[in-house]
Design a protein around this motif. Structure first.
Motif, PDB file in Angstrom:
ATOM      1  N   ASN A 120       0.916  -1.363   0.000  1.00  0.00           N
ATOM      2  CA  ASN A 120      -0.079   0.018   0.057  1.00  0.00           C
ATOM      3  C   ASN A 120       0.848   1.446   0.041  1.00  0.00           C
ATOM      4  N   LYS A 121       1.017   1.834  -1.323  1.00  0.00           N
ATOM      5  CA  LYS A 121       2.001   2.923  -1.515  1.00  0.00           C
ATOM      6  C   LYS A 121       1.439   4.264  -0.554  1.00  0.00           C
ATOM      7  N   GLU A 122       0.154   4.396  -0.700  1.00  0.00           N
ATOM      8  CA  GLU A 122      -0.651   5.575   0.042  1.00  0.00           C
ATOM      9  C   GLU A 122      -0.122   5.715   1.539  1.00  0.00           C
ATOM     10  N   VAL A 145       6.944  -3.441  -1.685  1.00  0.00           N
ATOM     11  CA  VAL A 145       6.425  -4.568  -2.277  1.00  0.00           C
ATOM     12  C   VAL A 145       6.047  -3.886  -3.724  1.00  0.00           C
ATOM     13  N   ASP A 146       6.254  -2.661  -3.895  1.00  0.00           N
ATOM     14  CA  ASP A 146       5.877  -1.961  -5.362  1.00  0.00           C
ATOM     15  C   ASP A 146       7.232  -2.478  -6.104  1.00  0.00           C
ATOM     16  N   SER A 147       7.039  -2.783  -7.260  1.00  0.00           N
ATOM     17  CA  SER A 147       7.972  -3.530  -8.062  1.00  0.00           C
ATOM     18  C   SER A 147       9.173  -2.530  -8.337  1.00  0.00           C
ATOM     19  N   GLU A 148       9.133  -1.403  -8.417  1.00  0.00           N
ATOM     20  CA  GLU A 148      10.283  -0.404  -8.484  1.00  0.00           C
ATOM     21  C   GLU A 148      10.918  -0.107  -7.288  1.00  0.00           C
ATOM     22  N   HIS A 149      10.104  -0.248  -6.215  1.00  0.00           N
ATOM     23  CA  HIS A 149      10.925  -0.008  -5.165  1.00  0.00           C
ATOM     24  C   HIS A 149      11.514  -1.169  -4.295  1.00  0.00           C
ATOM     25  N   ALA A 212      -0.396   9.320 -12.388  1.00  0.00           N
ATOM     26  CA  ALA A 212      -0.279   9.750 -10.791  1.00  0.00           C
ATOM     27  C   ALA A 212       0.054   8.444  -9.982  1.00  0.00           C
ATOM     28  N   ASN A 213       0.107   7.117 -10.551  1.00  0.00           N
ATOM     29  CA  ASN A 213       0.953   6.012 -10.022  1.00  0.00           C
ATOM     30  C   ASN A 213       2.459   6.476  -9.890  1.00  0.00           C
ATOM     31  N   LYS A 214       2.897   6.915 -11.020  1.00  0.00           N
ATOM     32  CA  LYS A 214       4.397   7.163 -10.878  1.00  0.00           C
ATOM     33  C   LYS A 214       4.645   8.301  -9.978  1.00  0.00           C
ATOM     34  N   GLY A 215       3.748   9.332  -9.767  1.00  0.00           N
ATOM     35  CA  GLY A 215       3.927  10.451  -9.064  1.00  0.00           C
ATOM     36  C   GLY A 215       4.086   9.976  -7.424  1.00  0.00           C
ATOM     37  N   LEU A 216       2.966   8.920  -7.053  1.00  0.00           N
ATOM     38  CA  LEU A 216       3.020   8.322  -5.932  1.00  0.00           C
ATOM     39  C   LEU A 216       4.410   7.595  -5.698  1.00  0.00           C
ATOM     40  N   GLU A 217       4.592   7.134  -6.597  1.00  0.00           N
ATOM     41  CA  GLU A 217       6.123   6.103  -6.553  1.00  0.00           C
ATOM     42  C   GLU A 217       7.137   7.017  -6.055  1.00  0.00           C
ATOM     43  N   VAL A 218       7.463   8.181  -6.943  1.00  0.00           N
ATOM     44  CA  VAL A 218       8.286   9.168  -6.746  1.00  0.00           C
ATOM     45  C   VAL A 218       8.314   9.583  -5.057  1.00  0.00           C
TER      46      VAL A 218
END
Ligand code: NDP
Ligand code: MG
Length: 386
Positions: A120-122, A145-149, A212-218
């Motif tokens: 849960n990135k939020e 868990v986010d694949s990038e992170h 926005a997903n990429k924004g949240l990930e940044v």
């Protein structure tokens, strides 16, 4: 060898289902001790039976026939979820609830000293430094868990943070990567849900279409790895094979490659070197690979620029970003606003001064609520003008 005990929050969703599918073949090493869902009672019952889970929670309904659960411990509503987290012993919690409603349960895991595999990135975007400071003080490990992170975490551990110049986060570009600005105005929900490479829940799929997903990930990366916006890059990589890179001060780049399948980052986070994982995803065939990279377009996907601004401004900006985006996405899903206005709603909400952050979880919710109210006003103004 004792089995590693896992609690899965949000077991009926996309992440939860992928985790269960993989864990099904690893029953000698892992045991699922508790699960939750929101409204999908029938799937929850099936999962509880299949994996012989003794602690089961449904958060979204309180008129449930408890006899359905036989002798299992059964918990209801969010208060029940928090109680289950407090009472049930486990070695790690997979936090796979979607959206801001996961924040309380994430904090509850920290309070009860439970390590978290955090999808849960939020929780990270809203909880920020407060979340990580509490986790540190409680001795709780948070595994992304986010694949990038997940990729960045592994690369940073392998190469040492001091030698790194920047983090390079890859993005598929979503279904509208090649759309012209004017064509974005007419896209439908069905169009937005056709993600080219990943199969995910509805909210995150729409977020992938706006970037926005990429924004949240940044924002997520900035908190997780303590990097400022000048040391985080985003690059479009339509094949979703390279799951992010690190750029070293000496000029080298290191990457991780694997098929676009969440099973690997989920299992890396849950496992954390407990057993040697084998064949979680199929090996890549190099000769059939064709990998491309391109710049993202700020004009067509302006929300990403706003996310970078939130990293610079910190305070309550990331919380406001998330609150405004949740409202705007829901308005788009309900057919109240067109796709291209999602980023406009977020942009307008960020025009307010959010420089004062929150010092506790209630403060986070207050800021989030304030951003949601403002966003709803922007949506209503647009609806009234139509
Ligand atoms: P889904 O929408 O597929 O699943 C959400 C899960 O959370 C379901 O089990 C749902 O239960 C439960 N849930 C929904 N609302 C609530 C609530 N208010 N309270 C408690 N439980 C709730 O989401 P995803 O699996 O796609 O995503 C989960 C999280 O992981 C998100 O934060 C997402 O950003 C992140 N993530 C997802 C990725 C993916 O590939 N899907 C990749 C990287 C990160 P029910 O089924 O009963 O409604
Ligand atoms: Mg991701």
């Amino acid at each position: 060898m004792t089995k590693k005990r896992i609690m899965i929050l949000g077991c009926t969703g996309s992440i939860g289902t992928t985790a269960l599918k993989t864990l099904d073949s690893l029953r000698d090493s892992f045991e699922i001790v508790a699960i939750s869902a929101h409204t999908d009672l029938s799937s929850l019952l099936l999962i509880a039976e299949k994996f012989r889970v003794n602690n089961v929670c449904l958060t979204g309904k309180n008129d449930v026939d408890v006899t359905l659960f036989g002798s299992k411990n059964f918990y209801l509503m969010e208060s029940g979820l928090l109680e289950m987290i407090r009472l049930v012993e486990c070695d790690i919690v997979l936090q796979a609830i979607s959206g801001s409603s996961a924040l309380r349960s994430t904090f509850a895991c920290i309070e009860s000293h439970k390590n978290i595999a955090l999808a849960n990135k939020e929780s990270i975007v809203m909880g920020g430094n407060l979340l990580f400071n509490l986790a540190k003080n409680a001795g709780v490990n948070i595994f992304p868990v986010d694949s990038e992170h997940s990729t960045l975490d592994a690369l940073i551990r392998a190469h040492g943070k001091n030698a790194i110049d920047s983090l390079v986060i890859t993005a598929s570009g979503g279904p509208f990567r090649n759309y012209k600005l004017v064509d974005l105005e007419g896209v439908t929900l069905d169009d937005a849900l056709k993600h080219p490479t990943w199969s995910m829940g509805q909210k995150i799929t729409v977020d992938s279409a706006t970037l926005a997903n990429k924004g949240l990930e940044v924002i997520e990366a900035s908190y997780l790895f303590n990097m400022d916006e000048q040391h985080i890059e985003v690059v479009i990589h339509p094949q979703s094979i390279v799951h992010s890179l690190i750029r070293m001060k000496n000029g080298a780049l290191y990457a991780q490659l694997s098929p676009p399948d969440m099973a690997l980052p989920i299992m890396n986070a849950i496992n954390n070197n407990y057993i040697e994982l084998q064949n979680i995803v199929s090996p890549l065939n190099f000769t059939s690979l064709s990998l491309t990279f391109e710049k993202y377009d700020e004009l067509r996907f302006p929300i990403l620029k706003d996310a970078f601004r939130c990293v610079t401004l910190k305070g309550g900006y990331p919380i406001a970003f998330n609150g405004a985006n949740e409202v705007a996405v829901e308005a788009f899903i309900q057919g109240d606003i067109p796709f291209h206005l999602i980023s406009s709603v977020v942009h307008e909400v960020l025009e307010t001064n959010w420089s004062t952050g929150a010092s506790d979880i209630e403060g986070i919710f207050l800021l989030h609520e304030k951003a949601m109210v403002l966003a709803k006003k922007v949506v209503k103004r647009w609806c009234d003008s139509e």
